[in-house]
Motif scaffolding. Structure first.
Motif, PDB file in Angstrom:
ATOM      1  N   VAL A 107      -4.759  -2.706  -3.898  1.00 19.43           N
ATOM      2  CA  VAL A 107      -5.835  -1.715  -3.884  1.00 19.43           C
ATOM      3  C   VAL A 107      -6.979  -2.278  -3.066  1.00 19.43           C
ATOM      4  O   VAL A 107      -7.055  -3.467  -2.804  1.00 19.43           O
ATOM      5  CB  VAL A 107      -6.338  -1.392  -5.317  1.00 19.43           C
ATOM      6  N   THR A 108      -7.893  -1.404  -2.671  1.00 15.71           N
ATOM      7  CA  THR A 108      -9.108  -1.835  -2.000  1.00 15.71           C
ATOM      8  C   THR A 108     -10.271  -1.533  -2.925  1.00 15.71           C
ATOM      9  O   THR A 108     -10.506  -0.383  -3.271  1.00 15.71           O
ATOM     10  CB  THR A 108      -9.293  -1.096  -0.664  1.00 15.71           C
ATOM     11  N   TYR A 109     -10.983  -2.557  -3.348  1.00 17.60           N
ATOM     12  CA  TYR A 109     -12.077  -2.357  -4.283  1.00 17.60           C
ATOM     13  C   TYR A 109     -13.258  -1.731  -3.552  1.00 17.60           C
ATOM     14  O   TYR A 109     -13.639  -2.132  -2.457  1.00 17.60           O
ATOM     15  CB  TYR A 109     -12.473  -3.678  -4.927  1.00 17.60           C
ATOM     16  N   ASP A 154     -11.968   0.834  -7.987  1.00 19.46           N
ATOM     17  CA  ASP A 154     -11.137   0.999  -6.798  1.00 19.46           C
ATOM     18  C   ASP A 154     -10.739   2.459  -6.684  1.00 19.46           C
ATOM     19  O   ASP A 154     -11.199   3.310  -7.442  1.00 19.46           O
ATOM     20  CB  ASP A 154      -9.910   0.078  -6.833  1.00 19.46           C
ATOM     21  N   TYR A 209       0.839  -1.196   0.000  1.00 17.57           N
ATOM     22  CA  TYR A 209       0.000   0.000   0.000  1.00 17.57           C
ATOM     23  C   TYR A 209       0.871   1.242   0.000  1.00 17.57           C
ATOM     24  O   TYR A 209       2.024   1.217   0.423  1.00 17.57           O
ATOM     25  CB  TYR A 209      -0.905   0.047   1.239  1.00 17.57           C
ATOM     26  N   ARG A 250      -4.572 -11.179  -4.787  1.00 13.88           N
ATOM     27  CA  ARG A 250      -4.688  -9.954  -4.002  1.00 13.88           C
ATOM     28  C   ARG A 250      -3.921  -8.818  -4.667  1.00 13.88           C
ATOM     29  O   ARG A 250      -2.791  -8.990  -5.072  1.00 13.88           O
ATOM     30  CB  ARG A 250      -4.149 -10.203  -2.593  1.00 13.88           C
ATOM     31  N   ARG A 251      -4.596  -7.663  -4.770  1.00 11.44           N
ATOM     32  CA  ARG A 251      -3.982  -6.525  -5.426  1.00 11.44           C
ATOM     33  C   ARG A 251      -3.697  -5.433  -4.400  1.00 11.44           C
ATOM     34  O   ARG A 251      -4.307  -5.396  -3.335  1.00 11.44           O
ATOM     35  CB  ARG A 251      -4.913  -5.978  -6.501  1.00 11.44           C
ATOM     36  N   ASP A 275      -8.995  -6.170   2.686  1.00  4.70           N
ATOM     37  CA  ASP A 275      -7.631  -6.503   2.293  1.00  4.70           C
ATOM     38  C   ASP A 275      -7.420  -6.480   0.785  1.00  4.70           C
ATOM     39  O   ASP A 275      -6.324  -6.757   0.309  1.00  4.70           O
ATOM     40  CB  ASP A 275      -7.256  -7.896   2.830  1.00  4.70           C
ATOM     41  N   GLY A 276      -8.460  -6.213   0.026  1.00  2.00           N
ATOM     42  CA  GLY A 276      -8.329  -6.192  -1.417  1.00  2.00           C
ATOM     43  C   GLY A 276      -8.598  -7.521  -2.077  1.00  2.00           C
ATOM     44  O   GLY A 276      -8.387  -7.665  -3.279  1.00  2.00           O
TER      45      GLY A 276
END
Length: 1951
Positions: free
Chosen positions: A1796-1798, A1819, A116, A1793-1794, A1772-1773
């Motif tokens: 970013v937070t969608y 996102d 992040y 897992r990316r 947690d994305g």
């Protein structure tokens, strides 16, 4: 971090970076009111630290140890340092709505890696929580301190290295100017700033007062004298004034040379003077009649060489011909376009001239006749423009001089010729003319400079005063020790303007100086507007400063701040002195608060004002003001003024000894007044002839008023001679009636209209023509001046003395009112006959209300302002702002009328409400006036009915746009006002007077506004010397204010004066309160003191003593107090403090008697309840209002607790005993909310009903986990309900008679918990069954009488009967029959109640014999005898008993109206305060509930302290009540303390010491000497929730939240509320954005009802006519929409989740005729997903929970992929696809897992089932296809995408439209972005032919699809969080941050 910090050289010995970082953090923490302290090593190894109440160094040592422990922990867990902050906690702060103003991050690196980025979190936090969050990233590895700002946001500040100055800054705290402070910290704290280039002084231009000099144009008039008096009068009185008017905006000065008088009697000098004047003139006018003129002798001709050509002429020529030869005929090339000739037609004139004066008009000398004919021939052949044979007629005598008339055509011809000649001259001599500019500020600056230049040039006197003043200014500039203020003071007309202009001109010539000039009311646009003045000055200063600011502020506060910022930049950065010259300061439309108490260095302000007026009086009180008196003129100065004034017109007054006309004038009594001299000179020009000049001078009045009256006499005579005797008086009175002046053309039309009206009555009145009108205006020009108002040039009076002269002459009797009625009648007729918009119609709309008000016709004014057609026309003409002010003109009807039903009063109220509506929507109506109908439709005024009638008729006036009608009844029930007079003020605090008449509000500019609620206008402005922090009304007349400097001011608001001030505090005052009666006052402040004042004295104002004396000061335990409140009857005060405590002091002894702990943060406000039993308080950034017992100090309950709304301030409405609180509404950062609760605790959660009649409810009980409640009824029925859905799970007649008692038996079988209902009946049987199962019943037989009570353990059942027996039963399972296990007989009468002890070792029973018997169940044997018997335990029957489930205490209730709490046979507490018999009791976790025969249910603490009382209504007997408590589990901890301290506690200290000691025990875990023991706090247990169920005689079974308040309703509007005050039915609140809102509630509370949730609506979905909504408190509501008349019917409201509902959608649905079944999925921040089945059949609604999925992560969103699958995005994305069917769940991780937070998932409407090609993800950074194949990044960092905003088709392209947090919509696939809202867009809807959008900016807008033009606008009182379209009824269902859910109906009109 363990390396040395090289830049920290000022903190003693060499410190490591960790030590310096901890020091930094501790300094920040100790400077904050609320903080969170986090230490971390890696993103996964961190700890939240609670600091000890010690000093910084003590905490430093413990935190260093903690850092080592964390490092070891990270090492053991193999967590290597990743330089990443703990984002897990940061994201949790978003989930839990934790509010931060500042984030300070200290580390040894500048960049922070990991998955992040910190900036992404900051962007999200600012978007969702606090847009003004400041972030400080401090890198301690730097060698020296440097400061920079982030490119992404100016609120991200990066600091490299350590500096003591930075540490001091953080310790000081930012305050509200923190951003400005940070931006300038490099200069204030002497830090190095990177990449800052300062412009050199040489590059800065100099601004001085050399405005471009006015272009002087002189016109010479050549004619014979005796026969040309009429023509010359026409030129002087009409042509030249009109030329000057036209030339003024172009900075051209016109003067005429008319030598009728002004030459000496010396003929030689006369000829020379005339010819010299011709040479100096730029334009020439030649007039010829039938006279040749005077022919000078040879001796009279000048002998100068320049005039030698005269002697070469063949014959003697007249002076007229010589002038024409000199001026034009001998200079044809130069004067070709600037000389004009006019020859009179004398043929008709000769016949009408009287014989006595015929010689003056006809030439008798034959030689002269030939010369005249020769001259005319020469002129006609010259090529100059000639008007030959102009018509005229005999006009009689003017001033005893013969004159012609009928010169209208000649006047127009000369005017046009001269104006063209002037323009020709300007082009020849000034080709680069740039006077005409489009910039309004540049125009105003030019006009002010030109005006000052003109007056400076005319300055000829007071040279000594000028020189001495310049020296004072120069000395001020030289010292540079601060600014200086000069006030030029004088009587009217004493020459202040000329002197000020000359002073400005001289100062403008200095080096390194900036000169700013402004003349208030001098004709420039908005010259009297302070806002415009400040922007005008800023505009000029901005030229000196390199700034990116392109626009000037739109608010007064912004203009003020910007101006003084520019001043600082110019004076400090460039070391220049600023001179500001302001003329006529009294006429400025604002008070003088804009001038700071201390002017900045190098600033000099010089202002002129009238002696004795307000500006003079205020400035005289300032220490830095130098008064400059403007003295009268001396003899020499008088002569100089006269000579200079007359020289402009080529005239002089003879000053010879024997004919000293100049002396005659200057010896007049008022000649020392420059205005007198100027008026006298003009009078001589207009009305005196050369022959009568001496006589006119001698008869001239001695004073100015009489000269003006004489002028009016002369004007009236002349105009009367033209046939219009009333014209001057009418014209002047019309100008007098117009407040802002009147347009010349409008004046002409009004006069023409009324003269025509008079002409119908008096047949001899002529028709007014233009020439006569212009003649009159020019004769009155001395009285008039032209001003620019709203961009229009208007006529008004030049000076106040002129207006006084008019008033004296004409304003007699009813003349003023009659004149106003005349003008109003004209405008009314014009409006009625107008065919379209015109300039005159605009003026009629603008001024008509003012004229009617001045005519004192209030009833007509009311009718006008309640006429919707007039209002609509005024708005459409762009006059909405003026319309708001028009309503202030209305005088309210007499108060006696208010109480009755009077149409005038109703009309007045309606107008007031509509004015408030206009004020609050002014900015919208100015841009879209057609939306007026929209706002009127949803108002509470009568205009809403007008619009509805237009809707029914299909009015064409509404064509082309949408109307949106709110069907929310509350929308029009509560009257809301946002005072327009305070719209530009930054309000900080408010107070409502006791009688609701006035509201006091303080602004940041230190002004207290007293606002009249009834009139909706400010009536007083009270100026304070320091910022106001708190306001408090003592009575309707006396107001107290606390200030930032520690002062308390006492004001009389009726007279608007300050009575006196008090000073005992040294810092900001935070609280003021008075005792009852008003004998004592207490104040608290940031100096950590509580001050007691005594009120005494004989002098009283409205019963309140106004003599205040200091009594004593009490230290507040070294903690900053925030608020204070007096006990209603005792000399005690409760004080809220920064450390989250409430402390109570006894003022009689000065000692602290109590400490209330339990608040989550700093206490912001508190109040005592009327009954004295409770204290109500709010805390900083907290969603609950805490309720404390004032007797015990326990926290007994709360209002709110919904996790979304923060309450900052509260008050009580004593008349209705309700609590009012205001704060932040939901997740919107900008919306405020006011909530109203009943002041008593106890909230109805719902009622339980079987839908059929089953008789009285006799008994009830919760099961173990409170998920079900069982109820027994009189009609043999037993029912079981679900407590979350309030729906019936089981209903059956399992007995043959009334069910008298029941309980739940819960036992574990095969590792599963089973719940059974045990019921006792009047049929003598006990029955057991398991709800929802089909195993059947178990029956207990053995009693012979009615069963009165039942109790059970896990396997044992006890029952009591009227057969005076108690039977024990063992339960083994279902079905079957159970036999008695044991029979107990020890009562003498029927046992009525039973209860088992929690460990099942003891049974207690009570009965009608008043015995309380204890049975030892451990000794289980056949002949069981009581172990304890308490005879006469009560004085009457014992009706109920209950053991505590957490202790060995027992409670009993009796018909003797008392409760007793027992420990075995010992009574601990005896409660005798009840007034009725006790029918039922229950006891759980320290809470006791009891029911009574009167319908009251009481909740008590385990010590017998009353907590609250619930009223079930209608005095119905409470047959049964039960209690369920969910406790907060607390671990016991081992604490160490000294023996002395143990002894002190055990010996019984007072309450405050005990609480202090317990706090010490909780906080200190250090190894102190002494012994150790285990302790646990005694008192009321901490609980999550408490539920009570009650069964009453009228079948009513109710579930209650007894520790929560019942919200009555909520009001929204305005910004986040910071201060609130109320009285009776009026609530006023100030917001953090500086706005103020005033609400007036209806007298009948029942008119206001809640329609929605108690918290922000976060989710909404629908299926056909069903709508589901979820809120931030976790509640779920189901609604049904009626199609016929769209309205919402609430089907069910229930608690679905513990926390915020984050997602909701319909998974699948089935319709079958009248039966609808659907599956609904909801997700929440409580980490669960729930699946519900909803069934609606034949108007019956059922909901049941199908499944609960524990997700173990906070869920951001949930949305459907298909009819059986959905997509989950967590914090947690992670993305997960879930298939669900009949509780069968399968999970599939959708993607890796990316980082970013969608935020949401979008689906194209055309997407087919199981087709993922039309699915997209949103996102914070991008908008992307679900399979990542398409990616649309965010273009900038100024916004984030909004969550899950769905759209339909915009066009055939089938594109998705996405809204963002900045109010823009984007079509990413087409790269299109449009700004359509001010804040986050919350929905985009395709409503067939239009697009509908909603936003957090509180609006819903309708747009055309093709061009995206706005065609509809709806304003809500709260931020819209969700919106959906119902196609069948063409309506919108809207939800907002206040929790409201309502319908807005769309209505479209087409041509």
């Amino acid at each position: 971090m363990n390396q040395p910090c090289n830049s920290a050289k000022s903190v003693g010995s060499k410190r490591t970076k960790m030590e310096v970082a901890i020091l930094f953090g501790l300094m920040c923490a100790y400077a904050c009111e609320k903080f969170t302290f986090i230490m971390y090593i890696t993103s996964e190894t961190y700890q939240i630290v609670e600091l000890e109440k010690n000093g910084i160094l003590e905490n430093l040592n413990s935190l260093l140890k903690l850092s080592e422990s964390l490092r070891e922990m990270a090492f053991q867990e193999s967590h290597t340092s990743d330089d990443s902050v703990p984002f897990q906690y940061l994201h949790k702060s978003l989930v839990d709505f934790i509010y931060y103003d500042n984030v300070v991050h200290l580390s040894s690196v500048m960049s922070h890696g990991g998955p992040y980025k910190m900036e992404d979190f900051l962007a999200k936090y600012r978007d969702q929580m606090n847009a003004k969050l400041m972030y400080f990233d401090i890198n301690l590895s730097g060698g020296r301190s440097r400061l920079t700002t982030s490119e992404s946001s100016s609120r991200n500040v990066k600091i490299s290295g350590y500096s003591d100055q930075i540490l001091r800054y953080i310790a000081e705290g930012g305050g509200r100017n923190q951003l400005s402070y940070v931006e300038n910290i490099d200069r204030t704290k002497k830090l190095f700033v990177e990449d800052l280039d300062l412009p050199s002084l040489n590059a800065v231009p100099r601004i001085i007062l050399h405005a471009k000099a006015a272009l002087n144009v002189k016109v010479f008039i050549s004619s014979t004298l005796k026969d040309m008096h009429g023509e010359r009068d026409m030129l002087v009185r009409y042509v030249f004034p009109e030329l000057r008017r036209r030339a003024l905006p172009l900075n051209i000065e016109i003067s005429e040379c008319d030598l009728r008088w002004g030459v000496t009697t010396d003929h030689y000098q006369s000829v020379k003077v005339c010819l010299n004047e011709v040479k100096r003139s730029q334009l020439f006018v030649g007039l010829l009649g039938t006279r040749y003129g005077w022919v000078p002798k040879a001796a009279d001709l000048p002998q100068d060489g320049e005039f030698a050509w005269i002697h070469d002429l063949p014959d003697k020529r007249s002076i007229t011909e010589l002038e024409m030869l000199q001026g034009a005929l001998q200079n044809k090339s130069e004067m070709k376009k600037r000389a004009f000739f006019y020859i009179r037609d004398g043929s008709s004139l000769d016949q009408n001239i009287p014989k006595k004066v015929q010689d003056d008009f006809v030439e008798a000398n034959s030689k002269n006749i030939k010369k005249l004919q020769s001259l005319k021939s020469l002129i006609l052949k010259s090529g100059f423009p000639v008007y030959n044979n102009y018509p005229c007629k005999w006009g009689g005598k003017i001033n005893n001089l013969p004159a012609v008339a009928g010169l209208d055509l000649l006047a127009e011809k000369i005017l046009n010729d001269l104006w063209q000649g002037i323009k020709n001259y300007v082009v020849e001599h000034d080709p680069d003319e740039t006077r005409d500019t489009d910039d309004k500020y540049q125009k105003a600056i030019s006009l002010h400079k030109d005006s000052f230049k003109l007056h400076a040039d005319s300055f000829v006197a007071r040279q000594r005063l000028l020189d001495s003043t310049l020296q004072k200014l120069q000395s001020t500039e030289a010292t540079r020790q601060g600014g200086k203020l000069f006030a030029l003071v004088g009587e009217p007309g004493t020459g202040k303007t000329s002197f000020l202009s000359a002073l400005a001109q001289q100062c403008g010539l200095r080096k390194h100086c900036v000169t700013l000039v402004h003349g208030v009311g001098n004709g420039a646009v908005l010259s009297n507007d302070l806002h415009f003045l400040l922007n005008e000055f800023s505009y000029q200063l901005s030229a000196l400063v390199d700034t990116e600011e392109s626009t000037l502020p739109l608010t007064l506060d912004g203009a003020l701040s910007t101006f003084w910022n520019y001043v600082k930049l110019v004076t400090k950065r460039h070391q220049m002195t600023i001179y500001m010259f302001i003329d006529n300061l009294d006429a400025l439309n604002e008070s003088l608060q804009w001038i700071p108490e201390v002017l900045p260095s190098n600033v000099v302000l010089v202002a002129s004002c009238l002696k004795g007026f307000s500006a003079h009086n205020i400035l005289a009180l300032r220490k830095d003001t130098t008064i400059l008196p403007c003295p009268l003129l001396g003899l020499r100065d008088k002569s100089a003024v006269v000579e200079k004034t007359l020289s402009k017109y080529g005239k002089t007054l003879d000053s010879k000894h024997f004919s000293n006309r100049l002396q005659t004038l200057v010896l007049k009594r008022e000649s020392a007044n420059p205005l007198y001299l100027a008026t006298a000179c003009q009078y001589l020009r207009y009305f005196a002839s050369f022959a009568s000049l001496g006589l006119t001078l001698s008869s001239l009045p001695q004073d100015l008023p009489n000269i003006l009256q004489l002028w009016l006499n002369e004007t009236e005579k002349y105009i009367t001679s033209l046939g219009f005797p009333m014209l001057p008086s009418l014209a002047l009175m019309i100008i007098y009636c117009s407040k802002t002046g009147i347009v010349e053309e409008e004046l002409f039309k009004i006069l023409k209209f009324w003269i025509a009206v008079f002409g119908e009555v008096k047949k001899d009145v002529n028709v007014l023509n233009r020439a006569t009108f212009q003649h009159m205006l020019h004769l009155l020009s001395i009285f008039l001046s032209e001003v620019a108002y709203d961009g229009i040039t208007k006529l008004t009076f030049a000076h106040s003395v002129h207006a006084e002269a008019i008033c004296k002459r004409y304003k007699v009797g009813k003349m003023f009112e009659c004149c106003n009625k005349m003008v109003a009648t004209f405008h009314m007729n014009h409006l009625l006959s107008a065919q379209g918009f015109s300039t005159l119609m605009t003026s009629s709309l603008l001024n008509l209300p003012n004229y009617i008000a001045q005519a004192n016709d209030n009833s007509t004014l009311l009718q006008l302002l309640s006429n919707f057609d007039f209002i609509e026309a005024k708005c459409r003409s762009g006059q909405t702002a003026h319309l708001v002010k028009d309503y202030l003109l209305i005088e309210p009807p007499a108060k006696a009328i208010k109480s009755g039903k009077d149409s005038k009063w109703d009309l007045h109220s309606s107008c007031q409400e509509f004015q408030s509506l206009l004020s609050s929507n002014l900015h919208i109506l100015q841009e879209h006036p057609s939306f007026l109908s929209q706002f009127a439709l949803n108002s509470s005024s009568e205009f809403s009915e007008i619009i509805r009638s237009k809707l029914e008729l299909g009015s064409s006036a509404l064509d082309g746009f949408y109307l949106m009608e709110s069907l929310d009844e509350n929308y029009s029930t509560v009257r809301s006002t946002q005072p327009s007079s305070l719209s530009n003020s930054s309000v900080t605090c408010v107070a409502v007077s006791p009688r609701e008449e006035t509201v006091a509000c303080a602004t940041r500019s230190r002004v207290i506004h007293i606002f009249d609620v009834q009139k909706s206008q400010t009536i007083h402005q009270l100026q304070a010397k320091a910022a106001v922090s708190i306001l408090y009304f003592v009575s309707r007349r006396i107001l107290m204010s606390g200030h930032a400097n520690g002062q308390i001011m006492i004001w009389d608001v009726t007279d608007g004066i300050r009575l006196f001030h008090l000073q005992q505090h040294m810092k900001i005052v935070t609280g003021v309160c008075l005792s009852k009666p008003h004998l004592s006052m207490v104040t608290v402040a940031h100096d950590k003191k509580l001050v007691l004042w005594k009120l005494s004295g004989n002098k009283q104002v409205h019963g309140v003593p106004i003599k205040v004396s200091f009594a004593q000061a009490i230290a507040t335990d070294n903690v900053i107090p925030t608020c204070v409140e007096f006990h209603p009857t005792l000399m005690r005060v409760a004080v809220g403090l920064w450390d989250a405590t409430i402390r109570i002091w006894d003022l009689a002894t000065g000692k602290r008697v109590a400490v209330l702990r339990g608040s989550s943060s700093s206490v912001t406000s508190l109040k005592y309840s009327l009954c004295e039993a409770y204290i109500v308080s709010t805390s900083l950034h907290c969603d609950v209002i805490s309720i404390w017992s004032s007797e015990s100090g326990n926290l007994v309950g709360n209002f709110g607790a919904n996790g979304a709304n923060w309450m900052n301030s509260l008050d009580l409405l004593p008349k209705d005993d309700v609590v009012v609180a205001g704060g932040k509404g939901g997740s919107s950062q900008f919306d405020g909310i006011v909530k109203v609760w009943r002041s008593t605790l106890g909230k109805r959660n719902g009622t339980l009903s079987t839908s059929t009649s089953v008789g009285n409810a006799l008994c009830c009980a919760f099961n173990g986990d409170c998920s079900m409640v069982a109820v027994g009824y009189h009609e043999k029925t037993l029912a079981v309900y679900n407590t979350s859905t309030m729906q019936l799970n089981f209903k059956g007649a399992i007995h043959s008679d009334a069910i008298r008692c029941l309980c739940w038996l819960e036992m574990t079988e095969n590792e599963s918990l089973k719940s059974y209902v045990v019921s006792g009946s009047d049929d003598c049987l006990l029955k057991l069954f398991q709800p929802g199962k089909s195993e059947g019943f178990a029956t207990c037989k053995g009693h012979t009488g009615k069963i009165l009570s039942v109790a059970c353990t896990k396997s044992l059942i006890a029952s009591a009967s009227e057969d005076i027996s108690i039977i024990l039963w063992r339960f083994k399972g279902l079905p079957g029959e159970i036999s008695p296990t044991m029979i107990l007989r020890s009562h003498d009468a029927s046992p009525t109640c039973l209860s088992f002890k929690r460990d099942s070792t003891c049974l207690a029973s009570g009965g009608k014999d008043m015995k309380l018997i204890f049975w030892d169940i451990k000794k289980f044997k056949k002949d069981l005898t009581p172990c304890n018997v308490v005879a006469n335990a009560h004085q009457d029957w014992i009706t109920s008993c209950a053991w505590s489930d957490t202790s060995g205490h027992l409670v009993t209730g009796s018909n003797d109206c008392s409760l007793k709490i027992w420990s075995q046979q010992v009574v601990l507490y005896h409660i005798t305060s009840l007034k009725d018999s006790v029918t039922s009791v229950a006891y759980s976790h320290g809470c006791i509930v009891s029911g009574t025969t009167s319908g009251l249910v009481h909740l008590w603490s385990h010590k017998g302290v009353a907590i609250t009382t619930l009223n079930t209504g209608d005095n119905q007997r409470v047959n049964s009540c039960h209690l369920a408590v969910s406790p907060v589990e607390e671990e016991e901890e081992k604490l160490n303390f000294d023996d002395d301290e143990i002894e002190a506690v055990q010996s019984g200290l007072d309450w405050s010491a005990q609480v202090d000691y317990e706090q010490w025990q909780d906080k200190h875990e250090q190894n102190l000497p002494g012994q150790s023991l285990k302790t646990k706090k005694k008192g009321l247990s901490r609980v999550k929730w408490v539920k009570i169920v009650t069964a009453v005689d009228d079948e009513l079974v109710t579930i209650w939240d007894p520790l929560q308040g019942e919200e009555m309703f909520s009001i929204s509007g305005g910004g986040v509320i910071s201060s609130l005050s109320s009285s009776n039915r009026t609530i006023a609140a100030s917001s953090k954005d500086g706005s103020i809102s005033i609400w007036q509630l209806p007298q009948d509370w029942s008119r206001i009802h809640r329609m929605g949730h108690e918290a922000e609506v976060t989710q909404m979905c629908s299926h056909e006519d069903l709508v589901m909504t979820g809120c931030a408190a976790g509640c779920l509501s189901m609604w049904k929409i009626s199609d016929q008349s769209p309205h919402l019917t609430l089907l069910k409201n229930m608690k679905a989740h513990d926390l915020r509902i984050s997602g909701m959608f319909v998974l699948n649905a089935a319709n079958d005729l009248n039966h609808v079944t659907l599956v609904l999925c909801t997700s929440s921040y409580d980490e669960t997903i729930k699946v519900w089945r909803i069934s609606v059949k034949d108007s019956k609604f059922m909901i049941s929970l199908l499944d609960t999925i524990q997700w173990k992560k906070v869920i951001n969103f949930i949305s459907a992929l298909s009819s059986s699958s959905f997509l989950i995005g967590d914090v947690d994305g992670d993305l997960t696809s879930v298939k669900w069917s009949d509780k069968v769940l399968s999970k599939t991780p959708f993607s890796e897992r990316r980082p970013v937070t969608y935020r949401g998932h979008l689906r194209k409407p055309s997407t087919k089932e199981d087709d993922l090609s039309g699915h997209y993800l949103v996102d914070d950074l991008s908008f992307r296809h679900l399979d990542q194949s398409k990616f649309f990044p965010r273009k900038d960092n100024s916004f984030v995408w909004s969550a899950a905003i769905v759209t339909k088709l915009l066009s055939s392209g089938d594109h998705l439209v996405v809204g963002d947090g900045a109010g823009r919509i984007s079509i990413p696939e087409l790269d299109i972005t449009l700004q359509i809202h001010d804040r986050r867009i919350t929905s985009i809807i395709d409503a067939n032919d239009v697009i509908v959008t909603s936003s957090l900016d509180r609006t819903i807008k309708v747009w055309e699809k093709s061009e995206m033009n706005q065609i509809g606008h709806y304003s809500s009182r709260s931020a819209i969080t969700a919106c959906l379209y119902v196609k069948s009824s063409r309506s919108l269902v809207c939800a907002d941050v206040a929790g409201s859910v309502h319908i807005v109906r769309l209505r479209r009109f087409k041509l």
